[in-house]
Design a protein around this motif. Structure first.
Motif, PDB file in Angstrom:
ATOM      1  N   VAL A 211      34.269  48.084  34.879  1.00  0.00           N
ATOM      2  CA  VAL A 211      34.852  47.221  33.846  1.00  0.00           C
ATOM      3  C   VAL A 211      35.691  46.141  34.524  1.00  0.00           C
ATOM      4  O   VAL A 211      36.579  46.443  35.327  1.00  0.00           O
ATOM      5  N   GLY A 212      35.392  44.897  34.210  1.00  0.00           N
ATOM      6  CA  GLY A 212      36.218  43.778  34.656  1.00  0.00           C
ATOM      7  C   GLY A 212      36.929  43.169  33.457  1.00  0.00           C
ATOM      8  O   GLY A 212      36.326  42.977  32.405  1.00  0.00           O
ATOM      9  N   ILE A 213      38.209  42.878  33.621  1.00  0.00           N
ATOM     10  CA  ILE A 213      39.023  42.384  32.502  1.00  0.00           C
ATOM     11  C   ILE A 213      39.207  40.877  32.636  1.00  0.00           C
ATOM     12  O   ILE A 213      39.796  40.404  33.612  1.00  0.00           O
ATOM     13  N   LEU A 214      38.722  40.134  31.669  1.00  0.00           N
ATOM     14  CA  LEU A 214      38.960  38.689  31.662  1.00  0.00           C
ATOM     15  C   LEU A 214      40.209  38.424  30.825  1.00  0.00           C
ATOM     16  O   LEU A 214      40.142  38.045  29.666  1.00  0.00           O
ATOM     17  N   GLY A 215      41.348  38.669  31.478  1.00  0.00           N
ATOM     18  CA  GLY A 215      42.632  38.477  30.825  1.00  0.00           C
ATOM     19  C   GLY A 215      43.375  39.782  30.655  1.00  0.00           C
ATOM     20  O   GLY A 215      43.261  40.458  29.631  1.00  0.00           O
ATOM     21  N   SER A 216      44.133  40.170  31.693  1.00  0.00           N
ATOM     22  CA  SER A 216      44.881  41.419  31.652  1.00  0.00           C
ATOM     23  C   SER A 216      46.024  41.314  30.652  1.00  0.00           C
ATOM     24  O   SER A 216      46.754  40.322  30.608  1.00  0.00           O
ATOM     25  N   THR A 217      46.206  42.363  29.865  1.00  0.00           N
ATOM     26  CA  THR A 217      47.302  42.361  28.897  1.00  0.00           C
ATOM     27  C   THR A 217      48.656  42.492  29.583  1.00  0.00           C
ATOM     28  O   THR A 217      49.687  42.184  28.977  1.00  0.00           O
ATOM     29  N   PHE A 218      48.688  42.962  30.820  1.00  0.00           N
ATOM     30  CA  PHE A 218      49.969  43.125  31.503  1.00  0.00           C
ATOM     31  C   PHE A 218      50.595  41.793  31.897  1.00  0.00           C
ATOM     32  O   PHE A 218      51.803  41.626  31.825  1.00  0.00           O
ATOM     33  N   ASP A 233      26.906  43.673  44.590  1.00  0.00           N
ATOM     34  CA  ASP A 233      25.636  43.256  45.200  1.00  0.00           C
ATOM     35  C   ASP A 233      25.551  43.785  46.632  1.00  0.00           C
ATOM     36  O   ASP A 233      24.507  44.306  47.057  1.00  0.00           O
ATOM     37  N   ARG A 234      26.644  43.651  47.371  1.00  0.00           N
ATOM     38  CA  ARG A 234      26.660  44.144  48.758  1.00  0.00           C
ATOM     39  C   ARG A 234      26.535  45.665  48.794  1.00  0.00           C
ATOM     40  O   ARG A 234      25.867  46.218  49.686  1.00  0.00           O
ATOM     41  N   LEU A 235      27.154  46.323  47.813  1.00  0.00           N
ATOM     42  CA  LEU A 235      27.025  47.777  47.724  1.00  0.00           C
ATOM     43  C   LEU A 235      25.569  48.172  47.520  1.00  0.00           C
ATOM     44  O   LEU A 235      25.068  49.127  48.151  1.00  0.00           O
ATOM     45  N   GLN A 236      24.870  47.448  46.672  1.00  0.00           N
ATOM     46  CA  GLN A 236      23.469  47.763  46.424  1.00  0.00           C
ATOM     47  C   GLN A 236      22.623  47.539  47.676  1.00  0.00           C
ATOM     48  O   GLN A 236      21.720  48.332  47.975  1.00  0.00           O
ATOM     49  N   GLU A 237      22.929  46.479  48.422  1.00  0.00           N
ATOM     50  CA  GLU A 237      22.200  46.224  49.660  1.00  0.00           C
ATOM     51  C   GLU A 237      22.393  47.358  50.657  1.00  0.00           C
ATOM     52  O   GLU A 237      21.459  47.735  51.384  1.00  0.00           O
ATOM     53  N   ARG A 238      23.606  47.946  50.689  1.00  0.00           N
ATOM     54  CA  ARG A 238      23.900  49.013  51.652  1.00  0.00           C
ATOM     55  C   ARG A 238      23.363  50.361  51.199  1.00  0.00           C
ATOM     56  O   ARG A 238      22.890  51.156  52.016  1.00  0.00           O
ATOM     57  N   THR A 239      23.464  50.642  49.886  1.00  0.00           N
ATOM     58  CA  THR A 239      23.225  52.010  49.412  1.00  0.00           C
ATOM     59  C   THR A 239      22.093  52.134  48.402  1.00  0.00           C
ATOM     60  O   THR A 239      21.639  53.252  48.129  1.00  0.00           O
ATOM     61  N   GLY A 240      21.659  51.030  47.824  1.00  0.00           N
ATOM     62  CA  GLY A 240      20.662  51.087  46.768  1.00  0.00           C
ATOM     63  C   GLY A 240      21.235  51.318  45.387  1.00  0.00           C
ATOM     64  O   GLY A 240      20.501  51.277  44.390  1.00  0.00           O
ATOM     65  N   LEU A 241      22.541  51.556  45.284  1.00  0.00           N
ATOM     66  CA  LEU A 241      23.171  51.782  43.981  1.00  0.00           C
ATOM     67  C   LEU A 241      23.236  50.470  43.197  1.00  0.00           C
ATOM     68  O   LEU A 241      23.776  49.478  43.676  1.00  0.00           O
ATOM     69  N   ASP A 242      22.709  50.488  41.988  1.00  0.00           N
ATOM     70  CA  ASP A 242      22.690  49.298  41.127  1.00  0.00           C
ATOM     71  C   ASP A 242      23.658  49.535  39.974  1.00  0.00           C
ATOM     72  O   ASP A 242      23.313  50.165  38.974  1.00  0.00           O
ATOM     73  N   ILE A 243      24.887  49.053  40.139  1.00  0.00           N
ATOM     74  CA  ILE A 243      25.961  49.346  39.193  1.00  0.00           C
ATOM     75  C   ILE A 243      26.173  48.148  38.260  1.00  0.00           C
ATOM     76  O   ILE A 243      26.492  47.052  38.717  1.00  0.00           O
ATOM     77  N   PRO A 244      26.023  48.335  36.958  1.00  0.00           N
ATOM     78  CA  PRO A 244      26.249  47.224  36.025  1.00  0.00           C
ATOM     79  C   PRO A 244      27.737  46.955  35.812  1.00  0.00           C
ATOM     80  O   PRO A 244      28.584  47.823  36.053  1.00  0.00           O
ATOM     81  N   VAL A 245      28.027  45.760  35.326  1.00  0.00           N
ATOM     82  CA  VAL A 245      29.398  45.352  35.015  1.00  0.00           C
ATOM     83  C   VAL A 245      29.506  45.060  33.528  1.00  0.00           C
ATOM     84  O   VAL A 245      28.643  44.395  32.952  1.00  0.00           O
ATOM     85  N   HIS A 246      30.568  45.588  32.935  1.00  0.00           N
ATOM     86  CA  HIS A 246      30.929  45.179  31.579  1.00  0.00           C
ATOM     87  C   HIS A 246      32.179  44.326  31.669  1.00  0.00           C
ATOM     88  O   HIS A 246      33.154  44.701  32.317  1.00  0.00           O
ATOM     89  N   VAL A 247      32.159  43.173  31.010  1.00  0.00           N
ATOM     90  CA  VAL A 247      33.325  42.290  30.994  1.00  0.00           C
ATOM     91  C   VAL A 247      34.077  42.505  29.687  1.00  0.00           C
ATOM     92  O   VAL A 247      33.561  42.214  28.608  1.00  0.00           O
ATOM     93  N   ASP A 248      35.293  43.030  29.816  1.00  0.00           N
ATOM     94  CA  ASP A 248      36.175  43.143  28.660  1.00  0.00           C
ATOM     95  C   ASP A 248      36.884  41.805  28.515  1.00  0.00           C
ATOM     96  O   ASP A 248      37.898  41.537  29.156  1.00  0.00           O
ATOM     97  N   GLY A 249      36.313  40.962  27.669  1.00  0.00           N
ATOM     98  CA  GLY A 249      36.867  39.633  27.436  1.00  0.00           C
ATOM     99  C   GLY A 249      37.616  39.566  26.123  1.00  0.00           C
ATOM    100  O   GLY A 249      37.508  38.560  25.411  1.00  0.00           O
TER     101      GLY A 249
END
Length: 468
Positions: A211-218, A233-249
């Motif tokens: 989860v990435g926050i576009l605008g922290s409440t703090f 992306d670099r993690l996937q190149e090293r390990t093959g793990l394909d991790i999606p991102v959700h943007v909490d905007g």
């Protein structure tokens, strides 16, 4: 929603009724005062009931002076007219209220275009009661997609979700309710949100997403979504793990598209799977509406979508709530139609200008040190300067409340619990004139605060006024 308990004491003091509330006979209005914690035995005249409730609500704070909330506190009267016309329409009855459903569909399409979906017509989305529900739906989709990819290991393996410690509490609720391990990146030094490399290091084969926050409440700062995607992306190149991102905007997804157009954070990044926002924050609509969008239909597992034959129509739904009024969705469409891109750009830029100017004036007082400056979200946090020992941020918050200002004071989370701040949320309707009044009141209080022998707030936990 908060949990409440029934009244614990005997209902020995009923509501007091003014004799003038009895319209034709003043004495009749005093015959029986209604109880507070059980249903009255009989009805009251509507004017009496109205006045009783109205009088008690006078003790609430003035929402326009509430610098804690991100929620919209002013709309045009025309929007109020539309909301009044639609408050009796149940949003879930798509077949009964097809035009309301069409306005919802148009809002989703507009947001897909605003957030640069590769093919806006292929993006899917829905309205919600707010960003908290939208985050729950996005989290459910992430978990279900992970479970499908790991059918040979789940439910034996425990899924996890990576996030900064600064996330809104709804993400903690999601992890608790849906049995997902919350992996939090703590704050360090002057970094008050997620670190991309640290996030990548916490990911493994059981990570459903980050989860990435576009605008922290703090503190109002944007998390570096583009850098986060690059680290994954670099993690996937090293390990093959394909991790999606959700943007909490919740807030920033209705700020950045208009006044930070060069910032890349949305569906332009292939790793961004879904985005949510609060229509009732910087979407400029009264409380009760949020939005969740997925890049394509493939990002939202079909098995989560219910297709209900309801009142004679086929209705695909994805929601935690069922019945709710159509008023806020209609108000969102009205606001999109009313302002357009240029209107939103002007409103959001004006709000940011007010925030930055106010932050600078507070800094010039000399008693305070800025943590952020309102140059991302129109929100900034500040604390007392190191040499200030006579009072603390909790004293400032308490004293400003005496003049009507709701100014939250709170302590930062894990690894920066030593830092206590005040936060100002600037919204449409908080004008430069109101900012002048705020400065006048704060300036008037400072001599008294400086004369204190020391901070007066002993229970900082009870004093904390942190509101998302």
């Amino acid at each position: 929603m908060p949990l409440h308990q029934g009244h614990q004491k005997p209902d020995d003091r009923p509501l007091s009724v003014n004799p003038f509330y009895g319209e034709t006979n003043p004495v009749s209005g005093m015959i029986e005062a209604p109880p507070k914690h059980r249903l009255p035995d009989g009805p009251l005249p509507p004017t009496t009931a109205l006045q009783l409730v109205h009088d008690e609500l006078m003790l609430d704070g003035n929402s326009r002076l509430n610098l804690a909330t991100f929620v919209t506190t002013w709309m045009e009267p025309q929007a109020g007219v539309l909301m009044a016309e639609c408050r009796d329409k149940n949003m879930i009855d798509k077949d009964e209220y097809p035009r309301t459903a069409e306005l919802e569909r148009r809002c989703v399409s507009m947001l897909a275009d605003l957030w640069n979906a590769p093919d806006p017509s292929a993006a899917v989305g829905c309205s919600t009661t707010g960003s908290s529900e939208a985050c729950m739906l996005a989290g459910m989709a992430l978990k279900r997609r992970w479970a499908q990819r790991n059918a040979d290991r789940y439910p034996g393996a425990r899924p996890n979700l990576v996030m900064g410690v600064n996330v809104q509490v709804c993400w903690e609720k999601f992890c608790n309710f849906w049995e997902v391990e919350a992996r939090r990146i703590p704050m360090e030094g002057d970094r008050f949100h997620l670190d991309p490399e640290a996030a990548a290091e916490l990911c493994d084969e059981n990570t459903i997403g980050v989860v990435g926050i576009l605008g922290s409440t703090f503190d109002g700062s944007y998390e570096p979504i583009e850098e986060l995607c690059a680290a994954l992306d670099r993690l996937q190149e090293r390990t093959g793990l394909d991790i999606p991102v959700h943007v909490d905007g919740a807030s920033g997804a209705m700020i950045a598209p208009f006044i930070d157009e060069d910032l890349v954070w949305d569906f332009r990044l292939p790793r961004v799977s879904s985005i949510n926002t609060s229509g009732h924050k910087y979407g400029l609509v009264y409380p009760g509406v949020g939005w969740a969008l997925w890049r394509t239909a493939a990002e939202l597992p079909e098995e989560l979508v219910f297709r209900v034959n309801y009142l004679g129509g086929d209705m695909p739904t994805f929601a935690l709530n069922f019945s709710r009024p159509g008023a806020q969705v209609v108000a969102q469409y009205y606001t999109f139609l009313r302002l357009g891109r240029e209107g939103y750009r002007t409103v959001q830029q004006t709000t940011r200008d007010v925030a930055r100017a106010l932050a600078e004036r507070i800094e010039c007082m000399g008693d305070f040190q800025l943590i952020t400056r309102g140059d991302e979200l129109p929100v900034f946090a500040f604390t007392t300067a190191p040499e200030v020992t006579a009072y603390d941020v909790f004293d400032v918050s308490r004293r400003m409340r005496e003049t009507g200002w709701l100014l939250p004071a709170y302590t930062f989370p894990e690894n920066r619990e030593d830092l206590s701040v005040l936060r100002v949320v600037c919204r449409n309707g908080f004008s430069s004139d109101l900012a002048d009044l705020f400065i006048e009141d704060l300036t008037r209080l400072l001599p008294e605060l400086r004369r204190q022998p020391g901070p007066m707030t002993h229970d900082k936990g009870a004093a904390t006024g942190f509101h998302h």
